[in-house]
Design a protein around this motif. Structure first.
Motif: not given
Length: 120
Positions: A14-18, A42-44, A52-56, A74-75
């Motif tokens: 998940e970290d890699t995907m994010a 596919g992403v959500t 949350r990881r993507v936004v982080d 992020a917005e």
């Protein structure tokens, strides 16, 4: 040496995907001047933890660089509702434009807008 616990492996994936999704958002927005990036199932589908990881990831880049802070990446994220056929519907005009037929519209008349859609 044993294998990592399944939870740790999934977390790493998940970290890699994010990281990959966040990187794609950066490239699309910065190179294409896209106002909104729409993420599909596919992403959500993995849920809020992945989002949350993507936004982080985007926030970390913004904290480290005024260049990445200014577009407020992020917005710009919007989520498709579950089960949305947007990717299939959005791909139809592109596919049709790539294969012109007698009586079809020329490819330069296919309308475009400032949204990018990721769908898995």
């Amino acid at each position: 040496m044993g294998h990592p616990r399944p939870g740790k492996h999934q977390e790493k994936s998940e970290d890699t995907m994010a990281y990959g999704v966040a990187s794609a958002i950066r490239v699309i927005v910065l190179a294409g001047e896209v106002e909104t990036v729409v993420l599909g199932e596919g992403v959500t589908a993995p849920g809020d933890p992945l989002l949350r990881r993507v936004v982080d990831e985007l926030d970390a880049g913004a904290a480290a660089s005024p260049f990445l802070r200014s577009p407020r990446l992020a917005e710009r994220i919007e989520l498709l509702p579950p089960g949305s056929p947007a990717a299939a519907l959005g791909a139809a005009p592109i596919g049709a434009a790539a294969q012109p037929r007698a009586g079809s519209l020329p490819t330069d008349s296919v309308p475009t807008d400032q949204k990018a859609v990721f769908h898995g």
